[in-house]
Design a protein around this motif. Structure first.
Motif, PDB file in Angstrom:
ATOM      1  N   SER A 243       5.249   0.962   9.132  1.00  0.00           N
ATOM      2  CA  SER A 243       5.099   2.368   9.503  1.00  0.00           C
ATOM      3  C   SER A 243       4.842   2.497  11.005  1.00  0.00           C
ATOM      4  O   SER A 243       4.072   1.739  11.581  1.00  0.00           O
ATOM      5  CB  SER A 243       3.956   3.017   8.718  1.00  0.00           C
ATOM      6  N   ASP A 244       5.506   3.457  11.639  1.00  0.00           N
ATOM      7  CA  ASP A 244       5.348   3.688  13.076  1.00  0.00           C
ATOM      8  C   ASP A 244       5.516   5.180  13.359  1.00  0.00           C
ATOM      9  O   ASP A 244       6.615   5.721  13.192  1.00  0.00           O
ATOM     10  CB  ASP A 244       6.394   2.897  13.862  1.00  0.00           C
ATOM     11  N   PRO A 245       4.435   5.870  13.710  1.00  0.00           N
ATOM     12  CA  PRO A 245       3.074   5.351  13.944  1.00  0.00           C
ATOM     13  C   PRO A 245       2.441   4.861  12.655  1.00  0.00           C
ATOM     14  O   PRO A 245       2.912   5.189  11.570  1.00  0.00           O
ATOM     15  CB  PRO A 245       2.341   6.574  14.509  1.00  0.00           C
ATOM     16  N   PRO A 246       1.360   4.076  12.773  1.00  0.00           N
ATOM     17  CA  PRO A 246       0.724   3.501  11.590  1.00  0.00           C
ATOM     18  C   PRO A 246       0.281   4.575  10.587  1.00  0.00           C
ATOM     19  O   PRO A 246      -0.232   5.630  10.975  1.00  0.00           O
ATOM     20  CB  PRO A 246      -0.496   2.761  12.170  1.00  0.00           C
ATOM     21  N   VAL A 247       0.519   4.297   9.319  1.00  0.00           N
ATOM     22  CA  VAL A 247       0.145   5.202   8.232  1.00  0.00           C
ATOM     23  C   VAL A 247      -0.820   4.475   7.299  1.00  0.00           C
ATOM     24  O   VAL A 247      -0.580   3.307   6.946  1.00  0.00           O
ATOM     25  CB  VAL A 247       1.385   5.674   7.448  1.00  0.00           C
ATOM     26  N   THR A 248      -1.894   5.138   6.933  1.00  0.00           N
ATOM     27  CA  THR A 248      -2.869   4.539   6.019  1.00  0.00           C
ATOM     28  C   THR A 248      -2.305   4.507   4.602  1.00  0.00           C
ATOM     29  O   THR A 248      -1.725   5.485   4.121  1.00  0.00           O
ATOM     30  CB  THR A 248      -4.178   5.347   6.022  1.00  0.00           C
TER      31      THR A 248
ATOM     32  N   PRO B 225     -11.447  -1.400  -7.533  1.00  0.00           N
ATOM     33  CA  PRO B 225     -11.376  -1.670  -6.086  1.00  0.00           C
ATOM     34  C   PRO B 225     -10.148  -1.042  -5.435  1.00  0.00           C
ATOM     35  O   PRO B 225      -9.055  -1.619  -5.445  1.00  0.00           O
ATOM     36  CB  PRO B 225     -11.310  -3.203  -6.026  1.00  0.00           C
ATOM     37  N   VAL B 226     -10.297   0.143  -4.855  1.00  0.00           N
ATOM     38  CA  VAL B 226      -9.204   0.771  -4.110  1.00  0.00           C
ATOM     39  C   VAL B 226      -9.236   0.242  -2.679  1.00  0.00           C
ATOM     40  O   VAL B 226     -10.206   0.448  -1.955  1.00  0.00           O
ATOM     41  CB  VAL B 226      -9.347   2.305  -4.126  1.00  0.00           C
ATOM     42  N   GLU B 227      -8.179  -0.439  -2.294  1.00  0.00           N
ATOM     43  CA  GLU B 227      -8.111  -1.093  -0.984  1.00  0.00           C
ATOM     44  C   GLU B 227      -7.336  -0.218   0.003  1.00  0.00           C
ATOM     45  O   GLU B 227      -6.303   0.368  -0.345  1.00  0.00           O
ATOM     46  CB  GLU B 227      -7.415  -2.439  -1.138  1.00  0.00           C
ATOM     47  N   VAL B 228      -7.846  -0.095   1.199  1.00  0.00           N
ATOM     48  CA  VAL B 228      -7.215   0.716   2.246  1.00  0.00           C
ATOM     49  C   VAL B 228      -6.654  -0.215   3.317  1.00  0.00           C
ATOM     50  O   VAL B 228      -7.369  -1.072   3.838  1.00  0.00           O
ATOM     51  CB  VAL B 228      -8.228   1.694   2.881  1.00  0.00           C
ATOM     52  N   SER B 229      -5.365  -0.040   3.659  1.00  0.00           N
ATOM     53  CA  SER B 229      -4.745  -0.849   4.701  1.00  0.00           C
ATOM     54  C   SER B 229      -3.520  -0.102   5.237  1.00  0.00           C
ATOM     55  O   SER B 229      -3.107   0.918   4.675  1.00  0.00           O
ATOM     56  CB  SER B 229      -4.346  -2.234   4.172  1.00  0.00           C
ATOM     57  N   GLU B 230      -2.942  -0.626   6.282  1.00  0.00           N
ATOM     58  CA  GLU B 230      -1.785   0.026   6.911  1.00  0.00           C
ATOM     59  C   GLU B 230      -0.524  -0.216   6.089  1.00  0.00           C
ATOM     60  O   GLU B 230      -0.299  -1.311   5.564  1.00  0.00           O
ATOM     61  CB  GLU B 230      -1.608  -0.520   8.329  1.00  0.00           C
TER      62      GLU B 230
ATOM     63  N   PRO C 227       0.826  -1.209   0.000  1.00  0.00           N
ATOM     64  CA  PRO C 227       0.000   0.000   0.000  1.00  0.00           C
ATOM     65  C   PRO C 227       0.861   1.261   0.000  1.00  0.00           C
ATOM     66  O   PRO C 227       1.909   1.312   0.646  1.00  0.00           O
ATOM     67  CB  PRO C 227      -0.809  -0.113   1.298  1.00  0.00           C
ATOM     68  N   LEU C 228       0.431   2.273  -0.729  1.00  0.00           N
ATOM     69  CA  LEU C 228       1.149   3.542  -0.817  1.00  0.00           C
ATOM     70  C   LEU C 228       0.497   4.573   0.095  1.00  0.00           C
ATOM     71  O   LEU C 228      -0.731   4.728   0.092  1.00  0.00           O
ATOM     72  CB  LEU C 228       1.144   4.070  -2.255  1.00  0.00           C
ATOM     73  N   ALA C 229       1.321   5.290   0.852  1.00  0.00           N
ATOM     74  CA  ALA C 229       0.817   6.390   1.663  1.00  0.00           C
ATOM     75  C   ALA C 229       0.414   7.543   0.750  1.00  0.00           C
ATOM     76  O   ALA C 229       0.861   7.643  -0.399  1.00  0.00           O
ATOM     77  CB  ALA C 229       1.880   6.844   2.658  1.00  0.00           C
ATOM     78  N   ALA C 230      -0.424   8.435   1.267  1.00  0.00           N
ATOM     79  CA  ALA C 230      -0.887   9.576   0.471  1.00  0.00           C
ATOM     80  C   ALA C 230       0.288  10.410  -0.029  1.00  0.00           C
ATOM     81  O   ALA C 230       0.281  10.902  -1.169  1.00  0.00           O
ATOM     82  CB  ALA C 230      -1.850  10.427   1.285  1.00  0.00           C
TER      83      ALA C 230
END
Length: 309
Positions: A67-72, A58-63, A21-24
């Motif tokens: 990442s610390d702290p967790p990043v969407t 289907p755009v999937e959202v996950s951690e 997953p890619l962060a924003a």
């Protein structure tokens, strides 16, 4: 408007072409076209994400792992995006790849994203190019964006101003068509030919209307399915069959309403056999009025049928 379309294509490619997953922030670095302001970029990405999901992507959202702290993070799972393997033979798959990569939209950029979405690898064929192009229309991009972003569109059509809620854009038999509901009190969606749109297309704010859950592609009559030179036909339909014909063709086809309930409809025919078949289904309830050449053609065809009996 073009930037929006290109950005959606590039965003789809970026979310497909990632193992995690890619962060924003990573998406903004990979996909050009987002505003520089963090807040504006976030809002634009949220709209893009909603647009892709509405298109069935289907755009999937996950951690984001590690990442610390967790990043969407966000990605498009390939197993949910691509069709399951249909078991094609190598030559069949090659033909499918050729069809997918040999046709592009004339004048629309974003070729790199399109290469990533399907077909041969760009690195393996750096000089490869399309062997055919779908024609564009000056109204295509603003109306495509209006449909994607739920913007009301305004334009001229058949000599009067229209305000519509665009639902979908389709390419059939060499032309682009818009399916939309006309405001203020339109009921069933109508079909507009983009090459008949008059003047420029103006669009309003996004999110101005809710699209029905399922809007089918327009079903074009047999008289439109040929490649013959177009002929604009006028047909009088009596009161008994007028409601059925108007329902089938749409009110846009009606050019005259007569006191006895009959109507005169106008339609463009590019397939003479299909047009004659349409007239024949109406039996003696229809009369071809114009042009004289087409009327004579139909009369001769009916005479020939009668002679064969």
């Amino acid at each position: 408007m073009v930037a929006k379309l290109e950005r959606l294509l590039n965003l789809t490619a970026a979310l497909l072409d990632t193992a995690r997953p890619l962060a924003a922030s990573e998406i903004r670095a990979r996909v050009p076209g987002y505003p520089e302001s963090d807040g504006a970029a976030h809002r634009a990405f949220e709209r893009d994400k909603d647009d892709l999901r509405e298109l069935g992507i289907p755009v999937e959202v996950s951690e984001v792992p590690g990442s610390d702290p967790p990043v969407t993070g966000y990605r498009i799972p390939r197993d949910r995006y691509y069709l399951a393997d249909p078991g094609l033979e190598p030559d069949e798959l090659a033909a499918l790849h050729l069809a997918a990569t040999a046709v592009r939209l004339d004048g629309v950029e974003g070729a790199e994203a399109l290469w990533k979405l399907g077909g041969a690898d760009r690195a393996d064929a750096p000089d490869a190019g399309p062997v055919a192009e779908l024609p564009t229309d000056p109204h295509l991009v603003p109306l495509f964006a209006a449909a994607a972003e739920h913007r009301v569109a305004a334009f001229g059509y058949n000599g009067r101003a229209r305000e519509v809620e665009p639902y979908r854009i389709d390419f059939q038999n060499g032309r682009w068509y818009l399916t939309a509901r006309e405001r203020p009190d339109g009921d069933a969606p109508k079909v507009f030919r983009l090459d008949r749109v008059e003047g420029t297309v103006a669009t309003g704010a996004p999110g101005a209307f809710d699209r029905p859950g399922a809007v089918p592609a327009p079903v074009l009559g047999g008289w439109r399915l040929g490649a013959e030179p177009p002929v604009t036909a006028r047909v009088r339909v009596d009161a008994e069959q007028a409601p059925t014909v108007v329902w089938h063709l749409g009110t846009e086809a009606v050019v005259e309403r007569e006191p006895d309930g009959s109507v005169v409809v106008e339609l463009e025919a590019t397939h003479r056999d299909g047009f004659r078949s349409f007239v024949l289904t109406l039996l003696d309830h229809a009369e071809v009025l114009e042009p004289a050449e087409l009327r004579a053609d139909v009369v001769a065809w009916l005479d020939a049928l009668a002679a064969d009996r």
